[in-house]
Design an enzyme around this catalytic site. Structure first.
Site, PDB file in Angstrom:
ATOM      1  N   HIS A  17     -61.868  46.202 -13.998  1.00  0.00           N
ATOM      2  CA  HIS A  17     -60.943  45.527 -13.055  1.00  0.00           C
ATOM      3  C   HIS A  17     -60.821  44.057 -13.452  1.00  0.00           C
ATOM      4  CE1 HIS A  17     -59.244  44.995  -8.819  1.00  0.00           C
ATOM      5  NE2 HIS A  17     -59.197  43.793  -9.380  1.00  0.00           N
ATOM      6  N   HIS A  19     -57.972  40.560 -14.059  1.00  0.00           N
ATOM      7  CA  HIS A  19     -56.669  39.882 -14.033  1.00  0.00           C
ATOM      8  C   HIS A  19     -56.606  38.905 -15.207  1.00  0.00           C
ATOM      9  CE1 HIS A  19     -55.947  41.172  -9.814  1.00  0.00           C
ATOM     10  NE2 HIS A  19     -57.260  41.106  -9.751  1.00  0.00           N
ATOM     11  N   VAL A  20     -55.547  39.017 -16.008  1.00  0.00           N
ATOM     12  CA  VAL A  20     -55.391  38.051 -17.114  1.00  0.00           C
ATOM     13  C   VAL A  20     -54.092  37.249 -17.015  1.00  0.00           C
ATOM     14  CG1 VAL A  20     -56.913  39.223 -18.755  1.00  0.00           C
ATOM     15  CG2 VAL A  20     -54.474  39.815 -18.713  1.00  0.00           C
ATOM     16  N   ARG A  21     -53.276  37.506 -15.950  1.00  0.00           N
ATOM     17  CA  ARG A  21     -52.007  36.761 -15.763  1.00  0.00           C
ATOM     18  C   ARG A  21     -51.083  36.933 -16.961  1.00  0.00           C
ATOM     19  NH1 ARG A  21     -53.888  37.119 -10.830  1.00  0.00           N
ATOM     20  NH2 ARG A  21     -55.386  35.511 -10.258  1.00  0.00           N
ATOM     21  N   LYS A 102     -52.334  51.166  -9.353  1.00  0.00           N
ATOM     22  CA  LYS A 102     -53.035  50.309  -8.398  1.00  0.00           C
ATOM     23  C   LYS A 102     -52.289  50.223  -7.072  1.00  0.00           C
ATOM     24  CE  LYS A 102     -55.962  47.276  -6.876  1.00  0.00           C
ATOM     25  NZ  LYS A 102     -56.327  45.953  -7.335  1.00  0.00           N
ATOM     26  N   HIS A 139     -56.980  48.498  -3.631  1.00  0.00           N
ATOM     27  CA  HIS A 139     -57.438  47.307  -2.927  1.00  0.00           C
ATOM     28  C   HIS A 139     -57.625  47.770  -1.484  1.00  0.00           C
ATOM     29  CE1 HIS A 139     -57.749  42.858  -2.301  1.00  0.00           C
ATOM     30  NE2 HIS A 139     -57.713  43.329  -1.072  1.00  0.00           N
ATOM     31  N   HIS A 177     -63.556  46.615  -6.255  1.00  0.00           N
ATOM     32  CA  HIS A 177     -64.313  45.437  -5.790  1.00  0.00           C
ATOM     33  C   HIS A 177     -64.863  45.617  -4.371  1.00  0.00           C
ATOM     34  CE1 HIS A 177     -60.360  44.657  -4.154  1.00  0.00           C
ATOM     35  NE2 HIS A 177     -59.866  44.151  -5.265  1.00  0.00           N
ATOM     36  N   LEU A 222     -60.680  37.734  -2.468  1.00  0.00           N
ATOM     37  CA  LEU A 222     -60.434  38.860  -1.573  1.00  0.00           C
ATOM     38  C   LEU A 222     -60.827  40.160  -2.259  1.00  0.00           C
ATOM     39  CD1 LEU A 222     -57.046  37.765   0.000  1.00  0.00           C
ATOM     40  CD2 LEU A 222     -59.255  37.958   1.161  1.00  0.00           C
ATOM     41  N   ASP A 250     -63.207  41.703 -11.494  1.00  0.00           N
ATOM     42  CA  ASP A 250     -62.157  41.090 -10.676  1.00  0.00           C
ATOM     43  C   ASP A 250     -62.036  39.607 -10.994  1.00  0.00           C
ATOM     44  OD1 ASP A 250     -60.043  40.975  -8.902  1.00  0.00           O
ATOM     45  OD2 ASP A 250     -61.313  40.751  -7.133  1.00  0.00           O
ATOM     46  N   HIS A 254     -57.053  31.276 -11.409  1.00  0.00           N
ATOM     47  CA  HIS A 254     -56.037  30.417 -10.794  1.00  0.00           C
ATOM     48  C   HIS A 254     -56.317  29.000 -11.276  1.00  0.00           C
ATOM     49  CE1 HIS A 254     -54.552  33.356  -7.804  1.00  0.00           C
ATOM     50  NE2 HIS A 254     -55.793  33.747  -7.711  1.00  0.00           N
ATOM     51  N   ALA A 266     -56.754  33.008  -3.502  1.00  0.00           N
ATOM     52  CA  ALA A 266     -57.931  33.881  -3.557  1.00  0.00           C
ATOM     53  C   ALA A 266     -58.168  34.322  -4.995  1.00  0.00           C
ATOM     54  CB  ALA A 266     -57.709  35.098  -2.678  1.00  0.00           C
TER      55      ALA A 266
HETATM   56  C1  NCD Z   1     -56.812  38.661  -7.064  1.00  0.00           C
HETATM   57  C2  NCD Z   1     -55.774  37.808  -7.798  1.00  0.00           C
HETATM   58  O1  NCD Z   1     -55.882  36.576  -7.758  1.00  0.00           O
HETATM   59  O2  NCD Z   1     -54.886  38.364  -8.432  1.00  0.00           O
HETATM   60  N1  NCD Z   1     -57.512  37.833  -6.145  1.00  0.00           N
HETATM   61  C3  NCD Z   1     -58.745  38.061  -5.613  1.00  0.00           C
HETATM   62  O3  NCD Z   1     -59.179  37.309  -4.755  1.00  0.00           O
HETATM   63  N2  NCD Z   1     -59.494  39.064  -6.033  1.00  0.00           N
HETATM   64  C4  NCD Z   1     -56.144  39.805  -6.402  1.00  0.00           C
HETATM   65  C5  NCD Z   1     -57.111  40.858  -5.928  1.00  0.00           C
HETATM   66  O4  NCD Z   1     -57.726  41.580  -6.724  1.00  0.00           O
HETATM   67  O5  NCD Z   1     -57.289  40.964  -4.709  1.00  0.00           O
HETATM   68 ZN    ZN Z   2     -58.428  42.118  -8.424  1.00  0.00          ZN
END
Ligand code: NCD
Ligand code: ZN
Length: 346
Positions: A17, A19-21, A102, A139, A177, A222, A250, A254, A266
């Site tokens: 899990h 996120h790499v944007r 997802k 989620h 998560h 989150l 996760d 940001h 978040a």
């Molecule tokens: C994640 C995000 O920033 O994309 N943020 C987070 O707090 N985990 C989104 C997510 O997985 O809820």
């Molecule tokens: Zn996530």
């Protein structure tokens, strides 16, 4: 008691899990993950979200372009479920090698406004996924403003998960998560192919971390950190050896200026220190011998993929975490900025 090893060699782990944007941010963060993990399940919550096989393949190419020369890393792509995802979209995604879909309840978290407003709308897609054995990644939080933010995961389980599990008995389901004792317990007991990912930060910290010395936005994610008894339940689950639990950072980058903000985004950025943090959590629990199963075996076994052939070695040697890293034109602060960690990747 056996003495703590100075090095720990593992089958190379995967991050189930992540996120790499996109764009410059993607280029900045992908190397941190590719330096530790063989594969990572890439979250589709871009703007606009990744809702088609074509978009997933194009995103995959952009990620591959950010992998440093000579490093082997495979992004595993996902589709973002919406009210309008059709059975044909699932079939096409399966053919394109997309590994999972997802579910973001609309409004649950960062970039989730295109998410599912009512699970009934998702039935044709879920039926198609069940037919081809494509996992649903959830989620698991309700978005109802009436429900206390600390209870949203437990209420999601009560309101939706029991029904969903019963309605789609053969659908592989991953509760992502997880943050509560209720979630750990549901995953342990649910019938059918059921699993959960657990982050390093939810293993190491409770909600008190948000308030140490002031309000600390970098610790806001989150689902939000919970109280200590939940953290202990997650540690027990992750270190139990139960193959239903596996690693998912996760890591959610940001830029610092959007975290240090009146309405902080978040997401915790943990990718560069991910394996050091997990090693610390497992060592604290006296369970380093269970780290390989959790980090390297249970995930591929659940997804029906081979375990990695390479190995990753961790060394029990202090590392000082940088205060920040470049993130495109901005900068980003890792969760444990400035701290000293006990482990590092060799
Ligand atoms: C994640 C995000 O920033 O994309 N943020 C987070 O707090 N985990 C989104 C997510 O997985 O809820
Ligand atoms: Zn996530």
């Amino acid at each position: 008691m056996t003495p703590t090893p100075e090095t720990l060699s593992l089958i190379q782990p995967d991050d189930w899990h992540l996120h790499v944007r996109d764009g410059d941010a993607l280029t900045s963060v992908v190397p941190a993950t590719a330096g530790q993990f063989g594969r990572a399940v890439i979250m589709p919550n871009l703007r606009p979200p990744v809702t088609t096989a074509e978009a997933a393949l194009a995103y995959r190419d952009r990620i591959m372009a950010a992998v440093p020369e000579g490093v082997r890393f495979e992004p595993l792509m996902t589709l973002y479920l919406t009210d309008r995802t059709r059975a044909e979209d699932i079939a096409r995604a399966k053919d394109a090698g997309v590994v999972a879909v997802k579910l973001y309840p609309a409004g649950a978290t960062t970039h989730s406004d295109a998410g599912v407003t009512d699970l009934r709308h998702a039935r044709p897609a879920l039926e198609a996924m069940q037919r081809v054995g494509m996992p649903l990644l959830m989620h698991g939080e309700v978005t109802d403003a009436e429900v206390d933010v600390f209870d949203r995961e437990a209420v999601f389980i009560e309101r939706h998960l029991h029904t969903l599990r019963g309605d789609f008995p053969a659908l592989p389901m991953v509760l992502e998560h997880i943050t509560t004792a209720e979630a750990a317990q549901w995953v342990a007991q649910a019938p059918g192919p059921t699993a959960a990912t657990i982050t390093a930060h939810h293993l190491l910290y409770n909600r008190g971390a948000l308030f140490v010395g002031g309000l600390r936005p970098h610790w806001y994610c989150l689902p939000v950190l919970k109280r200590e008894r939940h953290r202990q339940a997650l540690v027990a689950a992750a270190t139990s050896g139960n193959p239903r639990y596996f690693l998912g950072t996760d890591s959610a980058p940001h830029p610092a200026h959007l975290k240090e903000h009146a309405a902080a985004c978040a997401g915790c950025y943990t990718a560069p220190q991910a394996m050091a943090l997990y090693a610390q959590a497992f060592e604290d629990a006296g369970a380093l011998h269970r780290l390989e199963g959790f980090a390297s075996c249970h995930g591929p076994d659940f997804y029906g993929l081979p375990r990695n052939a390479a190995t990753l070695t961790l060394v029990r040697q202090a590392q000082q975490v940088p205060e920040s890293y470049p993130l495109g034109a901005h900068h980003i602060k890792p969760l444990v900025a400035g701290q000293t960690l006990r482990w590092r990747v060799a």
